[in-house]
Every structure is written in structure tokens, then in C-alpha cells.
Design an enzyme around this catalytic site. Structure first.
Site, PDB file in Angstrom:
ATOM      1  N   SER A 272       0.583  -1.067  -0.038  1.00  0.00           N
ATOM      2  CA  SER A 272      -0.013   0.002  -0.201  1.00  0.00           C
ATOM      3  C   SER A 272       0.898   1.094  -0.302  1.00  0.00           C
ATOM      4  O   SER A 272       1.951   1.176   0.722  1.00  0.00           O
ATOM      5  CB  SER A 272      -0.938   0.087   0.963  1.00  0.00           C
ATOM      6  OG  SER A 272      -1.648   1.328   1.393  1.00  0.00           O
TER       7      SER A 272
ATOM      8  N   TYR B 283      -1.418  -0.546  10.956  1.00  0.00           N
ATOM      9  CA  TYR B 283      -1.339  -1.218   8.729  1.00  0.00           C
ATOM     10  C   TYR B 283      -0.341  -0.569   8.329  1.00  0.00           C
ATOM     11  O   TYR B 283       0.276  -1.267   7.207  1.00  0.00           O
ATOM     12  CB  TYR B 283      -3.141  -0.770   8.956  1.00  0.00           C
ATOM     13  CG  TYR B 283      -3.220  -1.004   6.923  1.00  0.00           C
ATOM     14  CD1 TYR B 283      -3.671  -1.924   6.447  1.00  0.00           C
ATOM     15  CD2 TYR B 283      -3.492   0.435   5.995  1.00  0.00           C
ATOM     16  CE1 TYR B 283      -3.873  -2.079   5.312  1.00  0.00           C
ATOM     17  CE2 TYR B 283      -3.180  -0.132   5.391  1.00  0.00           C
ATOM     18  CZ  TYR B 283      -3.530  -1.103   5.058  1.00  0.00           C
ATOM     19  OH  TYR B 283      -3.793  -1.528   3.008  1.00  0.00           O
TER      20      TYR B 283
HETATM   21  N1  LIG Z   1      -8.406  -0.700  -0.646  1.00  0.00           N
HETATM   22  C1  LIG Z   1      -7.848   0.104  -0.869  1.00  0.00           C
HETATM   23  O1  LIG Z   1      -7.602   1.711  -0.806  1.00  0.00           O
HETATM   24  C2  LIG Z   1      -6.008  -0.385  -0.304  1.00  0.00           C
HETATM   25  C3  LIG Z   1      -5.326   0.549  -0.794  1.00  0.00           C
HETATM   26  C4  LIG Z   1      -3.857   0.379  -0.894  1.00  0.00           C
HETATM   27  C5  LIG Z   1      -3.664  -1.385  -0.411  1.00  0.00           C
HETATM   28  N2  LIG Z   1      -5.347  -1.700  -0.233  1.00  0.00           N
HETATM   29  C6  LIG Z   1      -4.744  -3.230  -0.303  1.00  0.00           C
HETATM   30  O2  LIG Z   1      -5.380  -4.410  -1.043  1.00  0.00           O
HETATM   31  C7  LIG Z   1      -5.949  -5.466  -0.916  1.00  0.00           C
HETATM   32  C8  LIG Z   1      -7.309  -6.452  -0.899  1.00  0.00           C
HETATM   33  O3  LIG Z   1      -7.829  -5.164   0.190  1.00  0.00           O
HETATM   34  P1  LIG Z   1      -9.387  -4.645  -1.036  1.00  0.00           P
HETATM   35  O4  LIG Z   1      -9.851  -3.450  -1.208  1.00  0.00           O
HETATM   36  O5  LIG Z   1      -9.836  -5.761  -2.204  1.00  0.00           O
HETATM   37  O6  LIG Z   1     -10.482  -5.283   0.035  1.00  0.00           O
HETATM   38  P2  LIG Z   1     -11.342  -6.185   0.537  1.00  0.00           P
HETATM   39  O7  LIG Z   1     -12.498  -6.019  -0.227  1.00  0.00           O
HETATM   40  O8  LIG Z   1     -11.970  -5.912   1.837  1.00  0.00           O
HETATM   41  O9  LIG Z   1     -11.206  -7.663   0.575  1.00  0.00           O
HETATM   42  C9  LIG Z   1     -10.090  -7.937   1.725  1.00  0.00           C
HETATM   43  C10 LIG Z   1      -9.909  -9.912   1.432  1.00  0.00           C
HETATM   44  O10 LIG Z   1      -9.004  -9.329   2.252  1.00  0.00           O
HETATM   45  C11 LIG Z   1      -9.359 -11.144   3.566  1.00  0.00           C
HETATM   46  N3  LIG Z   1      -8.548 -11.538   4.418  1.00  0.00           N
HETATM   47  C12 LIG Z   1      -8.920 -10.551   5.407  1.00  0.00           C
HETATM   48  N4  LIG Z   1      -8.635 -11.099   6.124  1.00  0.00           N
HETATM   49  C13 LIG Z   1      -8.199 -11.971   5.870  1.00  0.00           C
HETATM   50  C14 LIG Z   1      -7.700 -13.463   6.885  1.00  0.00           C
HETATM   51  N5  LIG Z   1      -7.991 -13.036   7.957  1.00  0.00           N
HETATM   52  N6  LIG Z   1      -7.341 -14.870   5.638  1.00  0.00           N
HETATM   53  C15 LIG Z   1      -7.948 -14.786   5.176  1.00  0.00           C
HETATM   54  N7  LIG Z   1      -7.920 -13.563   4.058  1.00  0.00           N
HETATM   55  C16 LIG Z   1      -8.556 -12.126   4.957  1.00  0.00           C
HETATM   56  C17 LIG Z   1     -10.741 -10.941   2.929  1.00  0.00           C
HETATM   57  O11 LIG Z   1     -11.291 -12.060   2.576  1.00  0.00           O
HETATM   58  P3  LIG Z   1     -12.362 -13.507   3.729  1.00  0.00           P
HETATM   59  O12 LIG Z   1     -12.931 -12.265   4.360  1.00  0.00           O
HETATM   60  O13 LIG Z   1     -13.332 -13.451   2.253  1.00  0.00           O
HETATM   61  O14 LIG Z   1     -11.805 -13.997   4.008  1.00  0.00           O
HETATM   62  C18 LIG Z   1     -10.661 -10.759   1.746  1.00  0.00           C
HETATM   63  O15 LIG Z   1     -10.819 -11.348   0.436  1.00  0.00           O
HETATM   64  C19 LIG Z   1      -5.635  -5.623   1.127  1.00  0.00           C
HETATM   65  O16 LIG Z   1      -3.847  -6.132   1.728  1.00  0.00           O
HETATM   66  C20 LIG Z   1      -5.399  -3.876   1.446  1.00  0.00           C
HETATM   67  O17 LIG Z   1      -4.410  -3.776   2.366  1.00  0.00           O
HETATM   68  C21 LIG Z   1      -6.425  -1.980  -0.096  1.00  0.00           C
END
Ligand SMILES: NC(=O)c1ccc[n+]([C@@H]2O[C@H](COP(=O)([O-])OP(=O)(O)OC[C@H]3O[C@@H](n4cnc5c(N)ncnc54)[C@H](OP(=O)(O)O)[C@@H]3O)[C@@H](O)[C@H]2O)c1
Length: 270
Positions: A134, A147
Site C-alpha cells: 500500500s 496497518y
Molecule cells: N482498497 C484500498 O484503498 C487499498 C489501498 C491500498 C492497499 N490495499 C490492499 O489491497 C488488499 C485488498 O484489499 P481490498 O481493498 O480488496 O479489501 P476488501 O475488499 O476488504 O478485501 C479483503 C480481502 O482480504 C481477505 N482477508 C481478510 N482477512 C483475512 C484473513 N485473516 N485470512 C484470509 N483472508 C483474509 C478477505 O477475505 P475473507 O473476508 O473472505 O476471508 C477479502 O477477500 C489488502 O491487502 C489491502 O490492504 C487496499
């Protein structure tokens, strides 16, 4: 990648947001994707998609699920460490246990998968590891210290891995998204004691607003596709709005830290 058989991919966090878009794009472009969630009922039903139950909070679950998926796939060409969620709250007050959980999910879990994947990739003669970290690793977000720190740590691990594996057939890329419009904010666990309430509220609201107006997760999926098919991918790729993903990192390189701090406080209204 120049394989005769379809590219095999292990992807964490495939049930939502960025991971779900990566799963859709990669399966549509001919990859076989083993996609993980803690609950397989949340995973999509797609051709060429293979559901995997994996909880990154538990090393035993990571090892068991990886072994089974690897047997099933006959080995992975690409590992995408994508799963993640955040805890929001004052750094000096958030319980240590919650901070440790962040490091398990965002650092130790992905590292366990890397340890499991790299030896087999070296043996097979190729492999790509993509860590979705991130921009919060460079622009630490107030009230999201664990985080931001865990993401920065995974970025540092990625840089070390690249140096160590430079002569090997395994490529490592750190993909750093800016704000992306996904359910991430809604899934953020908020630990909100009474202190500093107005400042926390301001940051929380800016985060909510920025994510709602941010680009869709398909832009990260396209970046992942480009990176995994590049013969010589760069160490770090930023993705998101032009302002956050391009101007922000440029300013971080050229501005003194105090100026950046002032800009960050203005951005978050604190
Ligand atoms: N959205 C943003 O603005 C943003 C920006 C920078 C980086 N990111 C990074 O991008 C990645 C994806 O985020 P997103 O925005 O797509 O979020 P999201 O829609 O909330 O998806 C998060 C995913 O992580 C999985 N997860 C959470 N806790 C887990 C655990 N203990 N074990 C296994 N799986 C787990 C969830 O699966 P289940 O709940 O089904 O297990 C879900 O598929 C993350 O690493 C996040 O930090 C996001």
C-alpha cells in the site's frame, strides 16, 4: 509468460474488492486461479477458478491449504499476496493484540506463503511473487499505524527478496495501491476510545470519502496482469489516481519531511 499449459496462480483475498477483480480478470484471460478466503461460500463461481479455504491468521491453515492447492495445481507460476484488512484507532491506545493481528495478516501470513512457494518456483525454473502492499507504507496514515507499518515491512521484505533472488528465475514485485474503491473501509475494525474523538472522526471521514471517489479495483487487476507478464518487472509499481499514485510518491522523493507532514495534516484535516 511462455508456458504451454495455462498459468497457475495462487491468490489470497479473492472474495472481495481487488482480489475478486484480479480473479475475474486472470480467469477471463486464460489463467487457472486458486483463490482463497476464510469462507469459501464468499468466493466467486467462475470457470478456471478453484476455491481455497485459508485463514492467514493461522500458520497451520496457511500450510495445510497451500499444500492441498499446490497438489491440486501441480505447482504455482504466480503467488499474489493480496488479502488484508485494517484496524483504526489511536496508536498509543490500540491493544497490542490487535496490532499483532495486523502484522500476522499483512506480514507473517504472506511471508509464510513466500517461504512455501519459492523453493518450488526455483525448482520449476520460473515464478512471480506479487505483494499487494500500500502507499500507506510510505505515507503512514494517522490512526492506522499497525496497518501502515506492516505494509512498509512487507515492502522492505520485497526489496530484500528481489536482491537475494536476482540470479534466480523468481521475480518479485511490490504493487502499492493508492485509495481504491472497494469494501475495505467498511471492513476496517474501528477501535474508538473517547480521547481525540474529533481528530479520529476527521481522518475516518476523509478516508471514507477518498475511497468512495477512488478508481475501481479493476485498475489494480490490470496492473497485476501487466506485471506478471513482464519479462523484467520493476521493483515497485504504484497504482490509483494520478494525484495519489504519481504526484504523491514524487513529492515524497523531493520534499523535506516537515513539508510532507504539513501536507498530510492538511489532507486529513487534523
Ligand atoms: N482498497 C484500498 O484503498 C487499498 C489501498 C491500498 C492497499 N490495499 C490492499 O489491497 C488488499 C485488498 O484489499 P481490498 O481493498 O480488496 O479489501 P476488501 O475488499 O476488504 O478485501 C479483503 C480481502 O482480504 C481477505 N482477508 C481478510 N482477512 C483475512 C484473513 N485473516 N485470512 C484470509 N483472508 C483474509 C478477505 O477475505 P475473507 O473476508 O473472505 O476471508 C477479502 O477477500 C489488502 O491487502 C489491502 O490492504 C487496499
Amino acid at each position: 509468460m511462455e508456458n504451454e499449459r495455462p498459468t497457475t496462480v495462487l491468490l489470497t483475498g479473492a472474495s472481495s474488492g481487488i482480489g475478486l477483480e484480479i480473479a475475474r480478470l486472470l480467469t477471463a484471460r486464460g489463467c487457472e486461479v486458486w483463490g482463497a478466503s476464510r469462507d469459501t461460500a464468499r468466493l466467486p463461481q467462475l470457470p478456471h477458478f478453484h476455491p481455497v479455504c485459508m485463514d492467514l491468521a493461522a500458520d497451520a491453515s496457511i500450510r495445510e491449504s497451500f499444500a492441498q492447492a499446490q497438489r491440486d495445481a501441480g505447482g504455482f507460476d504466480v503467488l499474489i499476496n493480496n488479502a488484508g484488512s485494517a484496524v483504526f484507532g489511536p496508536t498509543a491506545t490500540v491493544p497490542a493484540e490487535l496490532a499483532r493481528e495486523q502484522f500476522q495478516l499483512l506480514l507473517h501470513g504472506p511471508l509464510e506463503l513466500i517461504r512455501l512457494a519459492v523453493p518450488a518456483m526455483r525448482q520449476r525454473g520460473h515464478g512471480v511473487i506479487i505483494n499487494i502492499t500500500s502507499l500507506a507504507g510510505s505515507f503512514a496514515v494517522p490512526y492506522m499505524a499497525a496497518y501502515s507499518a506492516a505494509k512498509a515491512a512487507l515492502s522492505a521484505y520485497s526489496r530484500c527478496l528481489r536482491l537475494e533472488l536476482a540470479e534466480s528465475p523468481v521475480r518479485v514485485v511490490d504493487v502499492q495501491p493508492a485509495d481504491i474503491n472497494t469494501p475495505f473501509h467498511a471492513a476496517t475494525r474501528r477501535f474508538a476510545p473517547d480521547e481525540d474523538r474529533a481528530r479520529q472522526e476527521a481522518v475516518w471521514e476523509v478516508q471514507r470519502r477518498e475511497m468512495a471517489a477512488a478508481p475501481p479495483p479493476s485498475c489494480v487487476a490490470e496492473t497485476v496482469w501487466r506485471v506478471m507478464n513482464s519479462p523484467n518487472p520493476p521493483p515497485v509499481v504504484t497504482v490509483g489516481s494520478f494525484y495519489q499514485a504519481k504526484i504523491g510518491p514524487f513529492m515524497a522523493r523531493v520534499l523535506p519531511m516537515r513539508w510532507l507532514e504539513r501536507l498530510m495534516r492538511r489532507f486529513f484535516g487534523i
